[in-house]
Design a protein around this motif. Structure first.
Motif, PDB file in Angstrom:
ATOM      1  N   PRO A  72      -2.267  10.803   7.213  1.00 59.63           N
ATOM      2  CA  PRO A  72      -1.695   9.613   6.576  1.00 59.63           C
ATOM      3  C   PRO A  72      -0.513   9.940   5.666  1.00 59.63           C
ATOM      4  O   PRO A  72       0.477   9.208   5.638  1.00 59.63           O
ATOM      5  N   ASN A  73      -0.598  11.043   4.910  1.00 62.87           N
ATOM      6  CA  ASN A  73       0.535  11.426   4.069  1.00 62.87           C
ATOM      7  C   ASN A  73       1.723  11.872   4.918  1.00 62.87           C
ATOM      8  O   ASN A  73       2.871  11.609   4.569  1.00 62.87           O
ATOM      9  N   ARG A  74       1.452  12.563   6.007  1.00 60.36           N
ATOM     10  CA  ARG A  74       2.556  12.961   6.891  1.00 60.36           C
ATOM     11  C   ARG A  74       3.257  11.733   7.460  1.00 60.36           C
ATOM     12  O   ARG A  74       4.483  11.696   7.589  1.00 60.36           O
ATOM     13  N   MET A  75       2.476  10.728   7.800  1.00 59.05           N
ATOM     14  CA  MET A  75       3.062   9.497   8.345  1.00 59.05           C
ATOM     15  C   MET A  75       3.890   8.787   7.273  1.00 59.05           C
ATOM     16  O   MET A  75       4.974   8.268   7.537  1.00 59.05           O
ATOM     17  N   GLN A  76       3.370   8.765   6.051  1.00 53.41           N
ATOM     18  CA  GLN A  76       4.110   8.158   4.947  1.00 53.41           C
ATOM     19  C   GLN A  76       5.436   8.881   4.718  1.00 53.41           C
ATOM     20  O   GLN A  76       6.473   8.249   4.480  1.00 53.41           O
ATOM     21  N   LYS A  99       0.818  -1.219   0.000  1.00 55.94           N
ATOM     22  CA  LYS A  99       0.000   0.000   0.000  1.00 55.94           C
ATOM     23  C   LYS A  99       0.846   1.261   0.000  1.00 55.94           C
ATOM     24  O   LYS A  99       0.453   2.285  -0.524  1.00 55.94           O
ATOM     25  N   PHE A 100       2.033   1.218   0.589  1.00 54.65           N
ATOM     26  CA  PHE A 100       2.857   2.410   0.687  1.00 54.65           C
ATOM     27  C   PHE A 100       3.236   2.951  -0.682  1.00 54.65           C
ATOM     28  O   PHE A 100       3.520   4.111  -0.837  1.00 54.65           O
ATOM     29  N   HIS A 101       3.269   2.095  -1.687  1.00 60.80           N
ATOM     30  CA  HIS A 101       3.682   2.555  -3.020  1.00 60.80           C
ATOM     31  C   HIS A 101       2.495   2.941  -3.888  1.00 60.80           C
ATOM     32  O   HIS A 101       2.663   3.265  -5.049  1.00 60.80           O
ATOM     33  N   VAL A 109       7.962   8.002   7.515  1.00 62.35           N
ATOM     34  CA  VAL A 109       8.553   6.669   7.317  1.00 62.35           C
ATOM     35  C   VAL A 109       9.575   6.704   6.180  1.00 62.35           C
ATOM     36  O   VAL A 109      10.671   6.151   6.298  1.00 62.35           O
ATOM     37  N   GLY A 110       9.238   7.368   5.076  1.00 58.90           N
ATOM     38  CA  GLY A 110      10.158   7.435   3.943  1.00 58.90           C
ATOM     39  C   GLY A 110      11.452   8.146   4.282  1.00 58.90           C
ATOM     40  O   GLY A 110      12.547   7.674   3.969  1.00 58.90           O
ATOM     41  N   ALA A 111      11.344   9.306   4.943  1.00 60.27           N
ATOM     42  CA  ALA A 111      12.550  10.045   5.330  1.00 60.27           C
ATOM     43  C   ALA A 111      13.389   9.244   6.311  1.00 60.27           C
ATOM     44  O   ALA A 111      14.629   9.235   6.246  1.00 60.27           O
ATOM     45  N   ALA A 112      12.718   8.539   7.234  1.00 61.15           N
ATOM     46  CA  ALA A 112      13.449   7.701   8.191  1.00 61.15           C
ATOM     47  C   ALA A 112      14.181   6.568   7.481  1.00 61.15           C
ATOM     48  O   ALA A 112      15.314   6.218   7.843  1.00 61.15           O
ATOM     49  N   ARG A 113      13.557   5.996   6.449  1.00 64.67           N
ATOM     50  CA  ARG A 113      14.235   4.936   5.688  1.00 64.67           C
ATOM     51  C   ARG A 113      15.507   5.478   5.023  1.00 64.67           C
ATOM     52  O   ARG A 113      16.546   4.815   4.996  1.00 64.67           O
ATOM     53  N   PHE A 116       3.964  11.676  -3.030  1.00 63.88           N
ATOM     54  CA  PHE A 116       4.351  12.068  -1.678  1.00 63.88           C
ATOM     55  C   PHE A 116       5.304  11.069  -1.026  1.00 63.88           C
ATOM     56  O   PHE A 116       5.312  10.912   0.192  1.00 63.88           O
ATOM     57  N   ASN A 117       6.083  10.389  -1.853  1.00 63.96           N
ATOM     58  CA  ASN A 117       7.184   9.607  -1.312  1.00 63.96           C
ATOM     59  C   ASN A 117       8.335  10.557  -0.996  1.00 63.96           C
ATOM     60  O   ASN A 117       8.677  11.414  -1.813  1.00 63.96           O
ATOM     61  N   ALA A 118       8.923  10.407   0.187  1.00 64.12           N
ATOM     62  CA  ALA A 118       9.951  11.343   0.651  1.00 64.12           C
ATOM     63  C   ALA A 118      11.338  10.904   0.207  1.00 64.12           C
ATOM     64  O   ALA A 118      11.651   9.713   0.184  1.00 64.12           O
TER      65      ALA A 118
END
Length: 913
Positions: free
Chosen positions: A714-718, A343-345, A721-725, A754-756
């Motif tokens: 939800p986008n902020r959470m995504q 779902k993240f993608h 997570v992306g920036a943390a990765r 909105f992928n970071a």
């Protein structure tokens, strides 16, 4: 004077005396309670964190950050992370109205403080993350009003006393992370109000089974965590009584037997973690938990097929079934055609990582499939010709399987395919001659048995950047058409190729690309191949050779003279040119490019500027008519670059050219001249996180402001997570680690979904010593994001990035900027003051995204931001731990489908804030 008047006067006098008495008593109580608190401070040897606790008459104890009062009576003490050292004295209960005591995250020692039994109104007791020892008392039920009890992260031993089961008001019970080595009482099953039960990471606990009556009365239980708690035996079928259960974690135990059918009939389940056990049998066929988001059954002994009902779980974002003994055919692919697994993608994807015994691909699968990852399995047979119907497939990764036969022509016509990895299989035969991969960038067919010629049509693939055909049986010459590709990565080694290496690749940069092809020749001796010009010379040819040499000398002299004349002419033109952008650029490419030097240079105009900073301007440059863009950062201003800018350019190129990650901005190429540098990146359609979080505020005073998009939670959470990765990759997956040193919301860029992606590596530093501090000569970065130890001592390690990322988390959850307004106040200061004053965390959340269904997530992220911005580096988590917590927060608190952004008028929101 009448009797009535006298009675009225008497009544007034009595009322006045009562008022004076009440006021005197109130003052006396206030003084009494204040003295107890000051006595408590003295008992703990005046910790610096309690400096505001003052005996001054002007200091009202109810205004102290750690104290909560109701009508000037102390009701709560919150000492979270206050560096308190010592024991808890019994006189704390001289504060008779206490309902809340939070002593978590300190250095408190001793046994369980039974002196707290005198706090007869106590409802909330948090002793977590301290150094308590001994046993929990068998009469702990004397704290009869408790609804919250946490002793997590201490050194308690012995049994869990049955008296815990008599704390009938308990809503939350956390016993995790201790040294308990006794028994677990079934009486806990009597806690009918319990909503959260945690008994994880009790590594000294002896093997134990779940009592069959444990789950009979826990009908309100929502969260059950028993990770790594030495569970054995079977999961009782009575678990089906937990009607409210949302999250279940029994992972890393030794549970055996079947998964009870009753478990998946619980309709409120969102997350189930049963990995790393010894569960056997089949997965329950009937699944009523349609809100399931995460299901991890990996590393067990499960058999049979995957139930069809999994196909109904439309909210599923994580499915792990690897290391089992699952089998079957149609059922597996039937559910995969309708289930959203990645779902993240934001697209349909399948990642199969369990070992399937001689499993084959079906002819038919969902036409929406865009990602298929089935590497490191036992898939066999041929790739079906029906693959031609997979029109939306973008990534096909099937490395290290048992596929055989030839690669079908139908695979080479997939219109959107970008990545194809079929290496380490058993493919034979020749490649199809007709190839039309318009978007293919990565092709890896290495370590198979493919024979025949390399198709010339590979040279016509417009985006190919990585070609690996090594360790096969390709024969014949390398087609000259490969020259068109200008591949950054090419490997044709260990084949049967013959003839010359194409001129574009006949140089040391491709020194390992052609090894172990005995009949290949090269004009470059450094490639380790035989020379294309090596042949014996006859006597007859000697005379001809001499004449040829003479002709060469004559032509060389003429060319030398012409070169001198041309140089004079160039110098003359150069002197006549107006001072401007240096036209002599050196291009260094790191990816397959679909644009030329002139495309970039001609578009560096003011109308294309999209940003500017201390090092120069950033341009959005169109590269073709189909609407593709790149971002170009120009460093310098046509004057000779200063040393700082030169160093930043070199650092950025050095780092970005050696790393590749989905959450790191992609470096395409760079241009260098004497006066300027250009760095060309992939273009990020949604700009920076800073623009989305704070752009509305900055535009609030502009007349006729247009409605703006609000970034929902939800986008902020995504994004988090992306920036943390991305940061986790830099810290933990590169060797040596890379410290970014300038993590901030302007350097978190967002693509169209909105992928970071982390950007701007001009200040990045590669660590010289692992784990310890490195020093830098100059402190650089942005106010509000600088870790205190870095700002004061110029010492760096990974924890300075963790601090900066914590600031971003606080920005995401509060909507505030890192710099709250003046040089003495930052967002971190504001957030810590909010916590220290005992204010409700919910009041710190951004009003425009404060939805009830996401409050738990938002509060969790706020807490994580606080922890990441701790003053001491040793108290901050690593980025690996931060990423784990964020993902866990998503899985534990997710609430159904998540929308992207909502269009609202920014004006009223700004007024309200």
């Amino acid at each position: 004077m009448s009797m009535t008047t006298l009675n009225s006067l008497e009544i007034l006098a009595v009322f006045f005396l009562i008022t004076l008495t009440f006021h005197a008593n109130s003052q006396q109580i206030n003084t009494y309670e204040k003295n107890i608190l000051l006595q408590l401070k003295e008992f703990w040897s005046h910790p610096p964190s309690l400096n505001q606790w003052s005996a001054s008459k002007s200091s009202d104890h109810c205004s102290w950050p750690e104290i909560t009062c109701n009508q000037n009576i102390v009701t709560g003490i919150t000492l979270f992370s206050k560096n308190v050292i010592g024991k808890i004295p019994p006189f704390v209960c001289d504060l008779k109205n206490l309902t809340v005591l939070d002593f978590s995250n300190n250095s408190i020692i001793g046994s369980f403080p039974t002196g707290l039994y005198n706090c007869s109104n106590l409802q909330y007791l948090d002793l977590s993350n301290n150094y308590f020892v001994g046993i929990l008392p068998t009469d702990i039920d004397k704290l009869s009003n408790l609804n919250f009890l946490s002793v997590l992260g201490n050194n308690f031993t012995g049994d869990i006393p049955a008296a815990v089961g008599r704390l009938s008001e308990l809503v939350t019970l956390s016993l995790s992370g201790n040294l308990f080595n006794g028994s677990f009482p079934p009486e806990i099953g009597n806690l009918s109000n319990l909503e959260s039960l945690e008994f994880s990471y009790v590594r000294k606990f002896p093997p134990w089974t779940l009592p069959s009556n444990l789950f009979t009365k826990l009908t309100k239980l929502r969260n059950l965590f028993m990770t790594e708690s030495h569970l054995i035996g079977e999961i009782p079928d009575s678990i089906g009584n937990l009607a409210a259960l949302e999250v279940l974690d029994f992972s890393a135990n030794k549970l055996s037997g079947k998964i009870p059918d009753s478990l998946f009939l619980l309709k409120n389940l969102t997350s189930v973690f049963l990995y790393a056990n010894k569960l056997s049998g089949s997965i329950p066929r009937s699944i009523k938990a349609l809100n399931m988001e995460v299901l991890d059954l990996s590393a067990n002994n499960l058999t049979g097929t995957i139930p069809d009902d999994i196909g109904k779980l439309t909210k599923l974002s994580g499915l792990s079934l690897f290391i089992n003994k699952l089998s079957g055919y149609s059922e597996v692919w039937l559910y995969l055609t309708t289930t959203l697994l990645v779902k993240f993608h934001n697209h349909l994807g399948i990642a199969l990582v369990w070992k399937c015994s001689l499993f084959q691909l079906p002819d038919r699968i969902s036409s929406n499939l865009s990602l298929l990852e089935i590497d490191n399995n036992d898939f066999s047979g041929e790739i079906p010709v029906g693959i031609s119907s997979w029109k939306n497939l973008k990534e096909f990764v099937a490395s290290n399987n048992l596929f055989n036969g030839s690669i079908p022509e139908e695979l080479t016509s997939l219109p959107l395919l970008e990545t194809l990895k079929l290496d380490r299989n058993l493919f034979t035969g020749a490649l199809p001659k007709s190839i039309s991969w318009t978007y293919l960038t990565i092709l890896n067919l290495s370590r198979n048995h493919i024979s025949g010629p390399i198709p010339a049509q590979l040279g016509s693939l417009p985006k190919l950047a990585d070609l690996d055909l090594s360790e096969n049986e390709f024969s014949g010459p390398i087609p000259s058409e490969i020259n068109r590709l200008r591949l950054p990565s090419l490997n044709l080694s260990s084949n049967l190729l013959t003839g010359r290496i194409p001129g574009e690749y006949d140089n040391p940069a491709f020194g390992t690309s052609f090894l172990n092809n005995t009949d290949l020749c090269s004009n470059d001796p450094t490639l380790g191949l035989k020379s294309c010009n090596s042949r014996p010379q006859t006597r007859e040819s000697n005379g001809t050779s001499q004449k040829f040499k003479t002709s060469i000398i004559f032509v060389s002299v003429i060319l030398f003279i012409l070169a001198i004349l041309f140089s004079v002419y160039v110098v003359f033109l150069y002197r006549k040119r107006k001072q401007g952008l240096d036209s002599r650029w050196k291009l260094t490419s790191f990816q397959k490019l679909n644009f030329t030097e002139s495309t970039i240079l001609s578009s560096l105009t003011e109308e294309n500027v999209i940003g500017s900073g201390g090092s120069g301007k950033v341009y959005r440059v169109p590269v073709n008519r189909s609407g593709e863009y790149v971002a170009v950062k120009k460093i310098g201003n046509n004057k000779k670059l200063d040393k700082r800018l030169e160093n930043e350019f070199n650092s950025e190129v050095k780092v970005l050219s050696t790393i590749r990650h989905v959450n790191i901005v992609k470096l395409l190429c760079c241009f260098s001249s004497e006066n300027s540098k250009l760095i060309v990146y992939q273009y990020m359609e949604n700009g920076s996180l800073d623009e989305w979080l704070h752009g509305s505020k900055r535009a609030a005073n502009q007349p006729n402001a247009m409605p703006r998009l609000i970034l929902d939670w939800p986008n902020r959470m995504q994004i988090a997570v992306g920036a943390a990765r991305g940061l986790c990759y830099l810290h933990h997956e590169t060797f040596p680690p890379i410290i970014h040193r300038d993590v901030k919301s302007t350097n978190v860029l967002l693509d169209s979904k909105f992928n970071a992606k982390i950007a701007d590596f001009g200040l990045a530093k590669i660590l010289e010593k692992d784990g310890g501090f490195n020093s830098v000569s100059v402190v650089a970065g942005s106010f509000g994001y600088l870790a205190p130890e870095y700002a004061h001592s110029a010492r760096v390690n990974e924890k300075i990035d963790v601090y900066s990322f914590g600031v971003i988390l606080l920005e995401l959850v509060t909507g505030r900027e890192a710099n709250e307004g003046d040089e003495d106040m930052t967002l971190v200061d504001w957030a810590w003051n909010h916590i220290n004053r005992g204010k409700p965390m919910i009041n710190a959340l951004a009003a425009d995204i404060k939805e009830p269904s996401y409050l738990n997530e938002m509060i969790s992220v706020f807490k994580l931001g606080i922890i990441c911005t701790g003053t001491l580096p040793s108290t901050r988590p690593t980025m690996k731990e931060v990423l784990r917590i964020l993902i866990q927060t998503c899985y534990s608190n997710g609430n159904g489908e998540r929308n992207n952004v909502t269009e609202v008028d920014s004006s009223p929101l700004l007024k309200n804030s």
